[in-house]
Design a protein around this motif. Structure first.
Motif, PDB file in Angstrom:
ATOM      1  N   PHE A   1       0.605  -1.272   0.125  1.00 38.44           N
ATOM      2  CA  PHE A   1       0.061   0.000   0.029  1.00 38.44           C
ATOM      3  C   PHE A   1       0.941   1.384   0.177  1.00 38.44           C
ATOM      4  N   LEU A   2       1.951   1.085   0.881  1.00 43.66           N
ATOM      5  CA  LEU A   2       2.835   2.457   0.817  1.00 43.66           C
ATOM      6  C   LEU A   2       3.502   2.709  -0.531  1.00 43.66           C
ATOM      7  N   LEU A   3       4.022   1.683  -1.096  1.00 36.02           N
ATOM      8  CA  LEU A   3       4.554   1.735  -2.568  1.00 36.02           C
ATOM      9  C   LEU A   3       3.675   2.377  -3.394  1.00 36.02           C
ATOM     10  N   ILE A   4       2.384   1.775  -3.372  1.00 38.32           N
ATOM     11  CA  ILE A   4       1.353   2.335  -4.302  1.00 38.32           C
ATOM     12  C   ILE A   4       0.983   3.693  -4.257  1.00 38.32           C
ATOM     13  N   ALA A   5       0.968   4.290  -2.922  1.00 38.42           N
ATOM     14  CA  ALA A   5       0.751   5.497  -2.349  1.00 38.42           C
ATOM     15  C   ALA A   5       1.926   6.251  -2.989  1.00 38.42           C
ATOM     16  N   LEU A   6       3.195   6.131  -2.696  1.00 38.21           N
ATOM     17  CA  LEU A   6       4.246   6.727  -3.146  1.00 38.21           C
ATOM     18  C   LEU A   6       4.376   6.976  -4.468  1.00 38.21           C
ATOM     19  N   PHE A   7       4.147   5.916  -5.426  1.00 41.52           N
ATOM     20  CA  PHE A   7       3.954   5.790  -6.767  1.00 41.52           C
ATOM     21  C   PHE A   7       2.723   6.802  -7.262  1.00 41.52           C
ATOM     22  N   ALA A   8       1.886   6.870  -6.677  1.00 43.58           N
ATOM     23  CA  ALA A   8       0.602   7.770  -7.095  1.00 43.58           C
ATOM     24  C   ALA A   8       1.005   9.159  -6.820  1.00 43.58           C
ATOM     25  N   LEU A   9       1.779   9.420  -5.643  1.00 47.51           N
ATOM     26  CA  LEU A   9       1.964  10.776  -5.364  1.00 47.51           C
ATOM     27  C   LEU A   9       3.077  11.315  -6.362  1.00 47.51           C
ATOM     28  N   SER A  10       4.084  10.452  -6.795  1.00 51.65           N
ATOM     29  CA  SER A  10       5.154  11.177  -7.553  1.00 51.65           C
ATOM     30  C   SER A  10       4.823  11.197  -8.961  1.00 51.65           C
ATOM     31  N   PHE A  11       3.545  10.307  -9.237  1.00 45.77           N
ATOM     32  CA  PHE A  11       2.964  10.610 -10.702  1.00 45.77           C
ATOM     33  C   PHE A  11       2.286  11.798 -10.880  1.00 45.77           C
ATOM     34  N   SER A  12       1.603  12.006  -9.608  1.00 43.66           N
ATOM     35  CA  SER A  12       0.743  13.228  -9.821  1.00 43.66           C
ATOM     36  C   SER A  12       1.436  14.634  -9.568  1.00 43.66           C
ATOM     37  N   PHE A  13       2.709  14.450  -8.840  1.00 47.26           N
ATOM     38  CA  PHE A  13       3.606  15.710  -8.820  1.00 47.26           C
ATOM     39  C   PHE A  13       4.190  15.796  -9.936  1.00 47.26           C
ATOM     40  N   SER A  14       4.732  14.863 -10.767  1.00 47.80           N
ATOM     41  CA  SER A  14       5.051  14.831 -12.188  1.00 47.80           C
ATOM     42  C   SER A  14       4.320  15.781 -13.431  1.00 47.80           C
ATOM     43  N   LEU A  15       2.945  15.494 -13.037  1.00 42.94           N
ATOM     44  CA  LEU A  15       2.110  16.039 -13.910  1.00 42.94           C
ATOM     45  C   LEU A  15       1.831  17.632 -13.768  1.00 42.94           C
ATOM     46  N   GLY A  16       2.222  18.082 -12.617  1.00 42.80           N
ATOM     47  CA  GLY A  16       2.131  19.565 -12.328  1.00 42.80           C
ATOM     48  C   GLY A  16       3.217  20.362 -13.050  1.00 42.80           C
ATOM     49  N   TYR A  17       4.214  19.727 -13.890  1.00 44.21           N
ATOM     50  CA  TYR A  17       5.486  20.408 -14.599  1.00 44.21           C
ATOM     51  C   TYR A  17       5.730  20.136 -15.993  1.00 44.21           C
ATOM     52  N   ASP A  18       6.304  20.847 -16.600  1.00 47.69           N
ATOM     53  CA  ASP A  18       6.614  20.497 -17.951  1.00 47.69           C
ATOM     54  C   ASP A  18       7.434  18.803 -18.121  1.00 47.69           C
ATOM     55  N   PRO A  19       6.853  18.115 -19.152  1.00 42.88           N
ATOM     56  CA  PRO A  19       7.332  16.924 -19.479  1.00 42.88           C
ATOM     57  C   PRO A  19       8.633  16.818 -19.544  1.00 42.88           C
ATOM     58  N   SER A  20       9.435  15.721 -19.078  1.00 48.00           N
ATOM     59  CA  SER A  20      10.771  15.631 -19.170  1.00 48.00           C
ATOM     60  C   SER A  20      11.129  15.373 -20.593  1.00 48.00           C
ATOM     61  N   PRO A  21      12.484  15.832 -20.987  1.00 47.06           N
ATOM     62  CA  PRO A  21      12.709  15.504 -22.551  1.00 47.06           C
ATOM     63  C   PRO A  21      13.251  14.115 -22.619  1.00 47.06           C
ATOM     64  N   LEU A  22      12.671  13.600 -23.959  1.00 45.97           N
ATOM     65  CA  LEU A  22      13.027  12.086 -24.110  1.00 45.97           C
ATOM     66  C   LEU A  22      14.476  12.243 -25.536  1.00 45.97           C
ATOM     67  N   GLN A  23      15.025  13.319 -25.423  1.00 44.92           N
ATOM     68  CA  GLN A  23      16.119  13.373 -26.325  1.00 44.92           C
ATOM     69  C   GLN A  23      16.896  14.611 -26.204  1.00 44.92           C
ATOM     70  N   ASP A  24      18.085  14.450 -26.734  1.00 40.10           N
ATOM     71  CA  ASP A  24      19.090  15.404 -26.165  1.00 40.10           C
ATOM     72  C   ASP A  24      18.667  17.130 -26.426  1.00 40.10           C
ATOM     73  N   ILE A  25      18.020  17.361 -27.509  1.00 37.12           N
ATOM     74  CA  ILE A  25      17.643  18.484 -27.889  1.00 37.12           C
ATOM     75  C   ILE A  25      16.299  18.505 -28.482  1.00 37.12           C
ATOM     76  N   CYS A  26      15.373  19.630 -28.037  1.00 37.77           N
ATOM     77  CA  CYS A  26      14.088  19.525 -29.021  1.00 37.77           C
ATOM     78  C   CYS A  26      13.855  21.218 -29.275  1.00 37.77           C
ATOM     79  N   VAL A  27      14.516  21.728 -30.078  1.00 42.58           N
ATOM     80  CA  VAL A  27      14.469  23.030 -30.545  1.00 42.58           C
ATOM     81  C   VAL A  27      13.108  23.589 -31.143  1.00 42.58           C
ATOM     82  N   ALA A  28      12.427  24.471 -30.615  1.00 38.52           N
ATOM     83  CA  ALA A  28      10.985  24.704 -30.822  1.00 38.52           C
ATOM     84  C   ALA A  28      11.001  25.343 -32.124  1.00 38.52           C
ATOM     85  N   ASP A  29       9.938  24.630 -33.115  1.00 36.90           N
ATOM     86  CA  ASP A  29       9.669  24.982 -34.604  1.00 36.90           C
ATOM     87  C   ASP A  29       8.578  25.910 -34.514  1.00 36.90           C
ATOM     88  N   LYS A  30       8.811  27.193 -34.466  1.00 32.02           N
ATOM     89  CA  LYS A  30       7.769  28.248 -34.477  1.00 32.02           C
ATOM     90  C   LYS A  30       6.797  28.146 -35.620  1.00 32.02           C
TER      91      LYS A  30
END
Length: 216
Positions: free
Chosen positions: A7-36
């Motif tokens: 139960f504790l592991l599930i709760a910690l996972f849910a907390l970390s998942f919800s916390f991550s949703l509050g911020y910009d997503p992490s990059p999945l590659q070295d660079i992602c220069v904006a294409d305006k």
């Protein structure tokens, strides 16, 4: 005991998942220069071909230049976000220079997508933020002092001194957004109904109409 651990592991996972949703997503590659110029609509800005990226995509000049504070508020904000610095795309960070004339104000506002950390370079500022239960956290900052405004909280900075002040701010989003409280209430298009504003602010219609006229 084992069930409690699960139960504790599930709760910690849910907390970390919800916390991550509050911020910009992490990059999945070295660079992602904006294409305006991309016609693709995504939550953020589409990437241009990494082979076409240059050093200029990660460069922005001019934060050494003072902003023009000859306005009603006596302040100027130069925000360097993904629109001005394409290399910030997906990196979850931006920054700003804020200049204040004597008695200049950066009025109450929020950044819906970012926490802000501010450092004073010159002068003195009275700063603060208000929590969701209307508690004010405020402080007088001098040169070299730092203050944090949590994500989404209404906050402000006021130069109560007789000399100019300068501060730099870091924000935890490539595009933090800014909602000025007064502008949202009195400068929306179309305007908010007078009935709503008179009841909200407990003033008469004449006062509401006058304040709205200042934001047109």
């Amino acid at each position: 005991m084992e069930a409690a651990r699960i139960f504790l592991l599930i709760a910690l996972f849910a907390l970390s998942f919800s916390f991550s949703l509050g911020y910009d997503p992490s990059p999945l590659q070295d660079i992602c220069v904006a294409d305006k110029y991309s016609q693709v609509f995504v939550n953020g800005v589409a990437c241009k071909n990494p082979n076409q990226a240059t050093a200029d995509d990660f460069y922005f000049p001019g934060l050494d230049n003072p902003g023009n504070t000859s306005n009603k508020l006596g302040s100027a904000v130069n925000l360097v976000n993904v629109e001005k610095l394409p290399g910030l795309n997906t990196l979850g960070i931006s920054m700003a220079r804020i200049d204040y004339a004597p008695y200049g104000l950066n009025p109450p506002h929020t950044h819906p997508r970012a926490t802000e950390i501010l450092v004073v370079l010159e002068g003195s500022l009275y700063v603060g933020f208000v929590t969701t239960d209307n508690k004010l956290f405020a402080k007088v900052l001098n040169k070299g002092d730092t203050f944090v405004f949590p994500i989404g909280m209404v906050h402000f900075q006021y130069n109560y001194g007789t000399t100019n002040a300068v501060a730099f701010a870091g924000l935890s989003s490539q595009n933090p957004g800014t909602i000025r409280v007064a502008n949202a209430l009195f400068g929306s298009k179309p305007p908010i109904s007078d009935d709503v504003l008179t009841k909200t602010l407990m003033v008469d219609k004449k006062t509401v109409d006058y304040i709205q006229s200042q934001f047109q």
